[in-house]
Design a protein around this motif. Structure first.
Motif: not given
Length: 523
Positions: A142-159
């Motif tokens: 994993l990069p130590f200091m990322p600039r952009v993070i992509g999240v794959v999940t439901s947009p309506t949940g608490a996650v």
């Protein structure tokens, strides 16, 4: 239905056609078994037919039941049938008159308990592991200091809210969310498409390419998390060029995506903590390192300063270093005027000794003439020797090689040498003529500068007893013997009387023999 009391019937049994009997059986079976649940093992499954329908059989250790899943139903199934999988199928029984068979038309299907799901999961895990998709060597850091993070999940949940909140607290940065369904039969396709879509983004494009991907979902049962055991998800995550963090379920839950991902997080919040560092900790670390660097620099400067001072104490002072050169400079400056005067006197004496006299010119001209005569005498011999040497060399070369071109070249060289000889003769003649002219000019100059021409006009040169010319009358005394040089000869004479400044003499009576104007008597 035929008439049971027909007079043509030999017996009381009713008479049916094949189609009537098949239809009656179909209605009876469908009425009696309109909605049933059947448990059995899938057999003969080859996937959907080209029409989209699926045909296979359910069996146990004593019987076999044909089964069919229509195209519309197959697309809505949560679980896909697999060969050898024990399932519970729900649907209705019907018959197929064309082959006198009965079958179940399945409306829904599910594994027969958690044990069956685990068996299927273990078999899929074993097969994918054999392909090397879970190898540790495939995993990325994993990069130590990322600039952009992509999240794959439901947009309506608490996650997603937990992930964004944790990232904002620790290290605020750009978060891209790819909305997907995290439960149901389309989970595998949507999540794999999301991972592939993030990897397809180009660096520097309109949409920034993430440095880290987080695939997240909350906790749930095995059936709820079953979509993340899909083979398509495992392959998409294993081949991703972007590091993937799996955060599916709670810490005790596990799916196949956890094995294929580069890092597994116990919870979605833990995934956010793994993806980014704590900004406050980084600032504190930088401040500490800056203070240490400043202290180290200060101590280093102090050590260097002390070393310089110690070296300065060991070195002599500037006055000591410059004392000897300064003294030499002073002595040299003191001798400079005297040396200049001495040098000027020497140059003056040497210049005074270099007199341009006719004798000197005659001697140098005689030497130049002799040297020129020697060179002129050597020219013919050198020319002949050069011709002989070139001829011999050409003859030897021609004899050794035996080539006609060499003979022609030798002939050409002979002509060239002859031409050069003629040119050398002409050059020597021209040179001799020029030197003769220069010699004649020098002789004329010598004659014009010679004092003998003055003697022809009636002048006399007086020499003392040593033969040196007398320049002043005051240098002679009474009784000194002198030599008088006339234009044609020399004669001796003796000084009579005192020699002093000239006194006016009384005018003599005119004589018939008057001396030349401007010439007086020396006695």
């Amino acid at each position: 239905m035929p008439d049971l009391l027909s007079p043509d019937s030999p017996t009381n049994a009713a008479e049916f056609t094949v189609s009537e009997l098949s239809g009656a059986l179909k209605r009876t079976v469908e009425d009696a078994f309109g909605n049933v649940r059947v448990r059995g093992e899938i057999s003969g499954y080859r996937g959907p037919h080209s029409s989209g329908h699926a045909y296979f059989a359910l069996k146990d250790d004593r019987a076999r039941l044909e089964a069919v899943i229509w195209k519309g139903t197959f697309a809505r199934l949560k679980f896909r049938p697999e060969e050898g999988m024990e399932v519970i199928a729900q649907g209705k029984l019907t018959t197929y008159p064309g082959s006198s068979k009965y079958q179940i038309v399945i409306d829904s299907i599910e594994p027969a308990g958690a044990g069956a799901l685990m068996a299927l999961l273990e078999e899929r895990k074993r097969r994918l592991a054999a392909e090397g998709l879970f190898e540790q060597a495939r995993k990325q850091l994993l990069p130590f200091m990322p600039r952009v993070i992509g999240v794959v999940t439901s947009p309506t949940g608490a996650v997603i809210r937990d992930i964004i909140h944790r990232i904002s607290d620790r290290y605020p940065l750009h978060v891209l969310v790819w909305p997907v369904r995290v439960q149901g039969e389309t989970t595998g396709m949507e999540v794999s498409n999301a991972v592939a879509g993030f990897n397809a983004l180009q660096p520097g494009g309109a949409i920034p390419r993430p440095d880290v991907l987080i695939v997240a979902r909350g906790g749930g049962s095995l059936e709820d998390l079953w979509g993340f055991n899909d083979e398509a998800i495992v392959r998409a995550v294993a081949t991703s060029g972007i590091p993937v963090i799996s955060a599916v379920g709670h810490e005790t839950d596990w799916t196949l995506i956890d094995l294929a991902a580069d890092v597994r997080a116990p919870t979605p919040t833990g995934a956010a903590e793994m993806a980014v560092p704590v900004k406050a900790d980084l600032e504190a670390t930088l401040a500490s390192l800056g203070a240490r660097l400043k202290n180290c620099s200060s101590r280093n400067f102090d050590r260097k300063r002390q070393a310089l001072r110690a070296a300065a104490r060991a070195l002599p002072s500037a006055d000591q270093l410059l004392a000897l050169p300064r003294r030499r400079f002073d002595e040299a400056s003191a001798r400079l005027d005297r040396c200049l005067n001495v040098g000027i006197e020497r140059k003056r004496a040497r210049f005074a000794g270099l007199r341009l006299t006719p004798a000197t010119l005659e001697r140098r001209m005689a030497e130049a003439g002799r040297h020129l005569a020697r060179l002129g005498a050597r020219i013919p011999g050198a020319h002949s020797a050069l011709l002989r040497d070139r001829s011999h060399r050409l003859a030897r070369s021609a004899a050794r090689l035996g080539l006609e071109p060499l003979l022609r070249r030798m002939s050409a060289c002979d002509d060239r040498v002859a031409n050069l000889g003629r040119r050398a003769d002409r050059a020597a003649d021209v040179r001799l003529a020029r030197l003769s002219d220069r010699l004649s000019q020098a002789a004329r100059l010598n004659a014009s500068l010679s004092y003998k021409a003055v003697l022809d006009r009636g002048f006399v040169v007086v020499h003392d007893a040593s033969g040196a010319p007398v320049k002043r009358a005051a240098t002679l005394g009474a009784g000194d013997q002198v030599s008088l040089q006339f234009a044609d000869a020399s004669t001796g004479a003796v000084i009579v009387g005192e020699v002093g400044p000239a006194k006016p003499r009384p005018k003599a009576a005119p004589s018939s023999k008057t001396p030349p104007a401007g010439q007086g008597s020396l006695f």
